[in-house]
Design a protein around this motif. Structure first.
Motif, PDB file in Angstrom:
ATOM      1  N   ILE A 263      -4.768   0.254  -4.053  1.00 27.68           N
ATOM      2  CA  ILE A 263      -5.033   0.808  -2.721  1.00 27.68           C
ATOM      3  C   ILE A 263      -6.372   0.307  -2.179  1.00 27.68           C
ATOM      4  O   ILE A 263      -6.509  -0.021  -1.003  1.00 27.68           O
ATOM      5  CB  ILE A 263      -5.015   2.360  -2.759  1.00 27.68           C
ATOM      6  CG1 ILE A 263      -3.590   2.866  -3.018  1.00 27.68           C
ATOM      7  CG2 ILE A 263      -5.555   2.944  -1.462  1.00 27.68           C
ATOM      8  CD1 ILE A 263      -2.592   2.456  -1.964  1.00 27.68           C
ATOM      9  N   GLU A 264      -7.377   0.247  -3.056  1.00 33.20           N
ATOM     10  CA  GLU A 264      -8.700  -0.239  -2.633  1.00 33.20           C
ATOM     11  C   GLU A 264      -8.633  -1.682  -2.166  1.00 33.20           C
ATOM     12  O   GLU A 264      -9.179  -2.049  -1.121  1.00 33.20           O
ATOM     13  CB  GLU A 264      -9.690  -0.088  -3.790  1.00 33.20           C
ATOM     14  CG  GLU A 264     -11.092  -0.633  -3.507  1.00 33.20           C
ATOM     15  CD  GLU A 264     -11.831   0.132  -2.422  1.00 33.20           C
ATOM     16  OE1 GLU A 264     -12.858  -0.383  -1.960  1.00 33.20           O
ATOM     17  OE2 GLU A 264     -11.384   1.230  -2.035  1.00 33.20           O
TER      18      GLU A 264
ATOM     19  N   ARG B  92       0.830  -1.208   0.000  1.00 33.56           N
ATOM     20  CA  ARG B  92       0.000   0.000   0.000  1.00 33.56           C
ATOM     21  C   ARG B  92       0.865   1.259   0.000  1.00 33.56           C
ATOM     22  O   ARG B  92       0.579   2.234  -0.699  1.00 33.56           O
ATOM     23  CB  ARG B  92      -0.926  -0.011   1.224  1.00 33.56           C
ATOM     24  CG  ARG B  92      -1.946   1.138   1.230  1.00 33.56           C
ATOM     25  CD  ARG B  92      -2.654   1.216   2.556  1.00 33.56           C
ATOM     26  NE  ARG B  92      -1.701   1.563   3.617  1.00 33.56           N
ATOM     27  CZ  ARG B  92      -1.806   1.147   4.884  1.00 33.56           C
ATOM     28  NH1 ARG B  92      -2.795   0.343   5.235  1.00 33.56           N
ATOM     29  NH2 ARG B  92      -0.923   1.509   5.787  1.00 33.56           N
TER      30      ARG B  92
ATOM     31  N   GLU C 276      -6.349  -5.429   4.411  1.00 32.24           N
ATOM     32  CA  GLU C 276      -5.888  -5.082   5.762  1.00 32.24           C
ATOM     33  C   GLU C 276      -7.049  -5.123   6.755  1.00 32.24           C
ATOM     34  O   GLU C 276      -6.915  -5.612   7.880  1.00 32.24           O
ATOM     35  CB  GLU C 276      -5.243  -3.699   5.749  1.00 32.24           C
ATOM     36  CG  GLU C 276      -4.536  -3.364   7.054  1.00 32.24           C
ATOM     37  CD  GLU C 276      -3.759  -2.062   6.975  1.00 32.24           C
ATOM     38  OE1 GLU C 276      -3.134  -1.717   7.993  1.00 32.24           O
ATOM     39  OE2 GLU C 276      -3.786  -1.401   5.911  1.00 32.24           O
ATOM     40  N   GLU C 277      -8.187  -4.636   6.326  1.00 33.83           N
ATOM     41  CA  GLU C 277      -9.377  -4.654   7.183  1.00 33.83           C
ATOM     42  C   GLU C 277      -9.793  -6.085   7.515  1.00 33.83           C
ATOM     43  O   GLU C 277     -10.103  -6.403   8.666  1.00 33.83           O
ATOM     44  CB  GLU C 277     -10.507  -3.913   6.470  1.00 33.83           C
ATOM     45  CG  GLU C 277     -11.805  -3.834   7.257  1.00 33.83           C
ATOM     46  CD  GLU C 277     -12.902  -3.140   6.467  1.00 33.83           C
ATOM     47  OE1 GLU C 277     -13.976  -3.732   6.297  1.00 33.83           O
ATOM     48  OE2 GLU C 277     -12.660  -2.003   6.004  1.00 33.83           O
TER      49      GLU C 277
ATOM     50  N   THR D  98      -5.885  -3.366  -1.141  1.00 32.48           N
ATOM     51  CA  THR D  98      -5.072  -3.516   0.068  1.00 32.48           C
ATOM     52  C   THR D  98      -5.819  -3.008   1.298  1.00 32.48           C
ATOM     53  O   THR D  98      -5.643  -3.554   2.401  1.00 32.48           O
ATOM     54  CB  THR D  98      -3.734  -2.749  -0.072  1.00 32.48           C
ATOM     55  OG1 THR D  98      -3.985  -1.388  -0.408  1.00 32.48           O
ATOM     56  CG2 THR D  98      -2.850  -3.391  -1.130  1.00 32.48           C
ATOM     57  N   ARG D  99      -6.675  -1.983   1.113  1.00 26.07           N
ATOM     58  CA  ARG D  99      -7.481  -1.513   2.244  1.00 26.07           C
ATOM     59  C   ARG D  99      -8.417  -2.609   2.732  1.00 26.07           C
ATOM     60  O   ARG D  99      -8.535  -2.868   3.940  1.00 26.07           O
ATOM     61  CB  ARG D  99      -8.293  -0.271   1.825  1.00 26.07           C
ATOM     62  CG  ARG D  99      -9.125   0.334   2.968  1.00 26.07           C
ATOM     63  CD  ARG D  99     -10.070   1.401   2.452  1.00 26.07           C
ATOM     64  NE  ARG D  99     -11.075   0.850   1.549  1.00 26.07           N
ATOM     65  CZ  ARG D  99     -12.145   0.168   1.973  1.00 26.07           C
ATOM     66  NH1 ARG D  99     -12.344  -0.061   3.261  1.00 26.07           N
ATOM     67  NH2 ARG D  99     -13.026  -0.287   1.093  1.00 26.07           N
TER      68      ARG D  99
END
Length: 331
Positions: A157-158, A147, A164-165, A160-161
């Protein structure tokens, strides 16, 4: 063919051999019963009000008891019992072999066996949960690195967000699982459509890689009281099964709607695929003993039932499968 259970005693009626099958049905291992009088472990076997094993010892001849009635916890079970003198020396019987062939299984014994299987699954799950945590942390670190390194790639980025969540939620779930149990969950009002939209995003890589088309139709549905992580796992079990079952050119359809069943309101998640289908609607494959896809459906069913819902499967060989997840609407 009837299931048989066998054991052996010496001339004092003490158990000196205890088969695997009888260990399973009684729940008592050989280490716990060897050396004990057989009637301290099982109901005494009688013939004309006399101990049948003692009679066989004295007469030195086999004995058959047809339709013998055993007490089995809260009911009675009929069985054929054969008692054989298997070792005779110096005119004396040194050992008896007893074989029991029940006509049907004790209903309570079946429940206890199923409970033991679930206990075993729980032990394995606990071990697995411990083993997952370290590689999970490594994956999380890698996601954070990607990220930060590719901060200009909006699509990445979307993803990986979301990753991670999900890793954080999984880690929290493992912590709760290890400290309490899977049924002690964070009950909250969950937005099913929002959860499915997230699933749609991160399963799109799988469907694209397998040349499978997918469409999601979101109905106007209320919130449901359920742990969102468990609901996500329940849905993913079904969607992943569908993706695995289909080849290139397959189609996945996911819909949400409300439906009334027996005067109760439910949110319905309907997941259909164009895979090869399953015999007997796939219901025979839902079991804690089943591995792979059948076990995933078992977990999904258990989660739904815990929150007052249920699972429905419609499938036919060569005609695909539709799985319906019914979630009770919060009042």
């Amino acid at each position: 063919m009837k299931q048989s259970y066998s054991f052996c005693t010496d001339d004092r009626l003490c158990i000196n051999s205890w088969g695997n099958e009888i260990t399973e049905v009684t729940g008592m291992p050989s280490s716990a019963v060897l050396g004990m009088k057989y009637y301290e472990v099982l109901p005494r076997i009688l013939a004309d009000d006399r101990d049948a094993l003692s009679v066989a010892l004295a007469d030195k001849t086999p004995m058959n008891l047809k339709g013998y009635s055993f007490n089995c916890l809260h009911d009675r079970v009929k069985a054929d019992v054969r008692i054989d003198p298997v070792r005779v020396s110096s005119g004396k019987v040194d050992e008896l072999r007893i074989e029991i062939r029940p006509y049907s299984a004790c209903s309570m014994a079946r429940k206890l066996q199923n409970s033991q299987r679930l206990i075993d699954i729980g032990k394995i799950a606990s071990t697995l949960a411990h083993g997952v945590r370290n590689p999970l942390n490594a994956i999380k670190g890698s996601v954070v690195y990607l990220r930060e390194k590719y901060s200009n790639e909006q699509t990445l980025i979307e993803f990986t967000r979301i990753m991670e969540e999900e890793i954080t939620r999984l880690d929290n779930f493992i912590s709760k699982f290890l400290s309490t149990s899977i049924s002690v969950a964070g009950l909250s009002e969950s937005d099913v459509n929002a959860l499915l939209k997230k699933i749609e995003i991160y399963t799109s890589l799988q469907t694209h890689a397998n040349d499978i088309s997918a469409d999601y139709e979101y109905g106007d549905i209320p919130l449901v009281a359920i742990d969102s992580f468990q609901l996500e796992q329940a849905v993913l079990n079904v969607i992943n099964n569908a993706i695995e079952a289909m080849g290139a050119g397959g189609h996945l359809s996911v819909k949400t709607m409300t439906q009334k069943v027996s005067d109760n309101d439910f949110v319905l998640i309907e997941i259909s695929d164009t895979g090869p289908g399953m015999a007997d609607n796939g219901l025979g494959d839902i079991s804690p003993e089943t591995r792979g896809r059948g076990f995933g459906l078992f977990i999904t069913r258990e989660i739904l039932q815990y929150y007052g819902g249920f699972l429905e499967i419609k499938s036919k060989k060569g005609a695909g499968t539709t799985v319906r997840l019914y979630l009770r609407v919060s009042r």
